[in-house]
Motif scaffolding. Structure first.
Motif, PDB file in Angstrom:
ATOM      1  N   ARG A 142      50.754  30.785  38.019  1.00 38.98           N
ATOM      2  CA  ARG A 142      49.075  31.391  38.835  1.00 38.98           C
ATOM      3  C   ARG A 142      50.173  32.885  39.785  1.00 38.98           C
ATOM      4  O   ARG A 142      49.811  33.706  39.980  1.00 38.98           O
ATOM      5  N   LYS A 143      51.785  32.570  39.925  1.00 35.83           N
ATOM      6  CA  LYS A 143      51.982  32.784  41.237  1.00 35.83           C
ATOM      7  C   LYS A 143      52.384  34.599  40.536  1.00 35.83           C
ATOM      8  O   LYS A 143      52.393  35.370  40.831  1.00 35.83           O
ATOM      9  N   ARG A 144      51.972  34.834  39.638  1.00 39.20           N
ATOM     10  CA  ARG A 144      52.610  35.811  38.481  1.00 39.20           C
ATOM     11  C   ARG A 144      51.809  36.942  37.611  1.00 39.20           C
ATOM     12  O   ARG A 144      51.859  37.532  37.611  1.00 39.20           O
ATOM     13  N   ILE A 145      50.701  36.186  38.345  1.00 35.24           N
ATOM     14  CA  ILE A 145      49.275  37.059  37.722  1.00 35.24           C
ATOM     15  C   ILE A 145      48.363  37.688  38.958  1.00 35.24           C
ATOM     16  O   ILE A 145      48.352  36.405  39.224  1.00 35.24           O
ATOM     17  N   PRO A 146      48.207  39.169  39.100  1.00 35.69           N
ATOM     18  CA  PRO A 146      47.685  39.465  39.788  1.00 35.69           C
ATOM     19  C   PRO A 146      46.023  38.867  39.711  1.00 35.69           C
ATOM     20  O   PRO A 146      45.831  38.542  38.985  1.00 35.69           O
ATOM     21  N   THR A 147      45.252  38.647  40.913  1.00 37.22           N
ATOM     22  CA  THR A 147      44.316  37.673  41.842  1.00 37.22           C
ATOM     23  C   THR A 147      43.110  39.532  41.152  1.00 37.22           C
ATOM     24  O   THR A 147      44.034  40.459  41.002  1.00 37.22           O
ATOM     25  N   MET A 148      42.377  38.909  40.776  1.00 32.25           N
ATOM     26  CA  MET A 148      40.986  39.780  41.182  1.00 32.25           C
ATOM     27  C   MET A 148      41.672  40.986  41.950  1.00 32.25           C
ATOM     28  O   MET A 148      40.679  42.244  41.247  1.00 32.25           O
ATOM     29  N   LYS A 149      40.866  40.558  43.610  1.00 32.76           N
ATOM     30  CA  LYS A 149      41.519  41.356  43.724  1.00 32.76           C
ATOM     31  C   LYS A 149      42.176  43.040  43.389  1.00 32.76           C
ATOM     32  O   LYS A 149      42.331  43.774  43.873  1.00 32.76           O
ATOM     33  N   THR A 150      43.173  42.274  42.608  1.00 34.68           N
ATOM     34  CA  THR A 150      44.680  43.621  43.051  1.00 34.68           C
ATOM     35  C   THR A 150      44.391  44.116  40.838  1.00 34.68           C
ATOM     36  O   THR A 150      44.931  44.440  41.112  1.00 34.68           O
ATOM     37  N   ARG A 151      43.694  43.112  40.014  1.00 37.71           N
ATOM     38  CA  ARG A 151      43.451  44.020  39.388  1.00 37.71           C
ATOM     39  C   ARG A 151      42.318  43.343  38.697  1.00 37.71           C
ATOM     40  O   ARG A 151      41.741  42.138  38.333  1.00 37.71           O
ATOM     41  N   LYS A 152      41.428  44.617  38.076  1.00 37.12           N
ATOM     42  CA  LYS A 152      40.486  44.768  37.839  1.00 37.12           C
ATOM     43  C   LYS A 152      40.120  45.373  36.457  1.00 37.12           C
ATOM     44  O   LYS A 152      40.807  45.988  35.702  1.00 37.12           O
ATOM     45  N   TYR A 153      39.658  44.836  35.004  1.00 35.96           N
ATOM     46  CA  TYR A 153      39.481  45.328  33.699  1.00 35.96           C
ATOM     47  C   TYR A 153      38.234  46.284  33.466  1.00 35.96           C
ATOM     48  O   TYR A 153      37.139  46.075  34.319  1.00 35.96           O
ATOM     49  N   ARG A 154      38.640  47.215  33.726  1.00 33.69           N
ATOM     50  CA  ARG A 154      37.845  48.248  33.132  1.00 33.69           C
ATOM     51  C   ARG A 154      36.218  47.437  32.383  1.00 33.69           C
ATOM     52  O   ARG A 154      36.486  47.426  31.703  1.00 33.69           O
ATOM     53  N   PRO A 155      35.398  48.540  32.998  1.00 37.91           N
ATOM     54  CA  PRO A 155      33.978  47.811  32.769  1.00 37.91           C
ATOM     55  C   PRO A 155      33.812  48.251  30.637  1.00 37.91           C
ATOM     56  O   PRO A 155      34.448  48.944  29.901  1.00 37.91           O
ATOM     57  N   VAL A 156      33.587  46.835  30.003  1.00 38.60           N
ATOM     58  CA  VAL A 156      33.393  47.537  28.825  1.00 38.60           C
ATOM     59  C   VAL A 156      32.702  48.442  28.249  1.00 38.60           C
ATOM     60  O   VAL A 156      33.231  49.237  27.090  1.00 38.60           O
ATOM     61  N   SER A 157      32.353  49.583  29.233  1.00 38.05           N
ATOM     62  CA  SER A 157      31.405  50.545  28.328  1.00 38.05           C
ATOM     63  C   SER A 157      31.845  51.849  28.696  1.00 38.05           C
ATOM     64  O   SER A 157      32.096  52.710  27.438  1.00 38.05           O
ATOM     65  N   THR A 158      33.409  51.311  28.745  1.00 38.24           N
ATOM     66  CA  THR A 158      34.340  52.271  29.364  1.00 38.24           C
ATOM     67  C   THR A 158      35.669  52.715  27.864  1.00 38.24           C
ATOM     68  O   THR A 158      35.879  53.314  28.004  1.00 38.24           O
ATOM     69  N   LEU A 159      35.553  51.333  27.325  1.00 39.78           N
ATOM     70  CA  LEU A 159      36.768  51.315  27.194  1.00 39.78           C
ATOM     71  C   LEU A 159      36.324  51.846  25.345  1.00 39.78           C
ATOM     72  O   LEU A 159      35.932  51.407  24.483  1.00 39.78           O
ATOM     73  N   ASP A 160      37.480  52.339  25.011  1.00 36.54           N
ATOM     74  CA  ASP A 160      37.754  52.611  23.361  1.00 36.54           C
ATOM     75  C   ASP A 160      38.123  51.343  22.667  1.00 36.54           C
ATOM     76  O   ASP A 160      38.857  50.526  23.721  1.00 36.54           O
ATOM     77  N   GLY A 161      37.937  51.709  21.385  1.00 38.38           N
ATOM     78  CA  GLY A 161      38.857  50.229  20.546  1.00 38.38           C
ATOM     79  C   GLY A 161      40.398  49.701  20.682  1.00 38.38           C
ATOM     80  O   GLY A 161      39.853  48.226  20.800  1.00 38.38           O
ATOM     81  N   PRO A 162      41.419  50.441  20.992  1.00 39.18           N
ATOM     82  CA  PRO A 162      42.637  49.835  21.190  1.00 39.18           C
ATOM     83  C   PRO A 162      42.206  49.449  22.315  1.00 39.18           C
ATOM     84  O   PRO A 162      43.308  48.520  22.600  1.00 39.18           O
ATOM     85  N   SER A 163      41.468  49.862  23.620  1.00 38.20           N
ATOM     86  CA  SER A 163      42.018  49.345  25.004  1.00 38.20           C
ATOM     87  C   SER A 163      40.815  48.287  25.160  1.00 38.20           C
ATOM     88  O   SER A 163      41.900  47.244  25.487  1.00 38.20           O
ATOM     89  N   HIS A 164      40.040  48.131  24.418  1.00 34.58           N
ATOM     90  CA  HIS A 164      39.049  46.672  24.027  1.00 34.58           C
ATOM     91  C   HIS A 164      39.844  45.744  23.793  1.00 34.58           C
ATOM     92  O   HIS A 164      39.798  44.944  24.395  1.00 34.58           O
ATOM     93  N   VAL A 165      40.601  45.756  22.548  1.00 34.91           N
ATOM     94  CA  VAL A 165      41.561  44.859  22.165  1.00 34.91           C
ATOM     95  C   VAL A 165      42.829  44.350  22.870  1.00 34.91           C
ATOM     96  O   VAL A 165      43.045  43.751  22.701  1.00 34.91           O
TER      97      VAL A 165
END
Ligand SMILES: C[S@@+](CC[C@H](N)C(=O)[O-])C[C@H]1O[C@@H](n2cnc3c(N)ncnc32)[C@H](O)[C@@H]1O
Length: 263
Positions: free
Chosen positions: A11-34
């Motif tokens: 848990r210490k090594r994983i950024p929290t939601m405040k520091t990293r968010k995934y881009r919205p699904v609608s903006t992801l191309d196929g390879p980035s979604h995977v």
């Protein structure tokens, strides 16, 4: 329900939601979604089952049971569980249908490792095997399985039509496909309530329980962007399935789709 212990250190090594968010699904191309999907499922394995049961108030168990009841055997007596994750649908089918063998397939090793641990030492050991592979390129000849299933996996596959065609290929003529997937309901009142739950309540709960709470923002986003049931029925038909049916479960927040490969 007490959360299982065991993943405090990473848990210490994983950024929290405040520091990293995934881009919205609608903006992801196929390879980035995977890439997002692979990362998410490699980081939430420890509490995946616990949070599934908590967030769905254990309805997920009944949904998988409803799917397992629709499996049919008789030619190969083999079941393929695609995007098996920690193996719950694979185990539900194996437990309900005696004398069949089950292969659970996923491309995230961490999920498969947990699935293997769950089966080891149970009465299903020896009848259920897990395999690391991509749903887009199933490592089986045509006609290898009587029934194939995918629970809460198709939403995470950008090329849904391609994945469904692969499932169609590996089924015997007359074989059955089972798809469980979550939906954003269309009924206005319930839609508002569920939207509030997905957008506000679930991320807060995830912050308390998951080492990667941003994964649960992706979950909410991916549910909201999944095609409506009638559209998904059309996608299954376009992939070659006949007699496609959609059975809404729990006010339609999940649907069980079935389709048949006509000889
Ligand atoms: C929400 S989980 C569902 C797990 C399980 N079926 C269940 O009922 O809980 C989605 C799973 O799909 C897997 N997955 C997504 N895309 C995949 C692909 N192209 N090939 C194989 N597995 C995939 C992920 O690794 C993850 O384990």
């Amino acid at each position: 329900m007490r959360p299982p212990a065991g993943d405090d250190e990473p848990r210490k090594r994983i950024p929290t939601m405040k520091t990293r968010k995934y881009r919205p699904v609608s903006t992801l191309d196929g390879p980035s979604h995977v890439a997002v999907v692979r990362e998410i499922f490699a980081t939430i394995t420890g509490r995946y089952d616990f949070l599934n049961h908590l967030f769905s108030l254990r309805r997920d168990v009944a949904w998988r049971r409803a799917a397992a009841e629709r499996a049919r055997f008789g030619k190969t007596n083999r079941y393929l569980d695609i995007a098996t994750g920690t193996g719950d649908l694979a185990m539900a089918v194996a437990g309900m249908h005696r004398g069949i063998s089950v292969t659970g397939l996923d491309f995230v090793g961490e999920m498969l490792h947990r699935a293997g641990e769950k089966v080891r030492g149970t009465s299903l050991d020896g009848r259920v095997a897990f395999l690391r592979a991509d749903a887009m390129n199933l490592p089986f000849p045509g006609g290898a399985f009587d029934t194939a299933g995918i629970a809460f996996g198709i939403r995470n596959i950008p090329d849904r039509a391609g994945a469904l065609r692969e499932m169609h290929r590996v089924l015997v003529p007359g074989g059955v496909l089972l798809v469980l997937e979550m939906h954003f309901p269309s009924q206005p009142l319930f839609r508002n309530l569920y939207g509030f739950y997905l957008g506000r309540v679930l991320p807060r709960m995830a912050r308390s329980f998951s080492r990667n709470p941003a994964a649960y923002c992706y979950l909410a986003d991916s549910i909201m962007h999944f095609p409506a049931p009638d559209r998904f029925v059309g996608i299954m038909e376009e992939a070659g399935f006949s007699n496609v049916r959609c059975r809404p479960l729990t006010f339609g927040i999940t649907c069980l789709y079935t389709g048949v490969k006509i000889p």
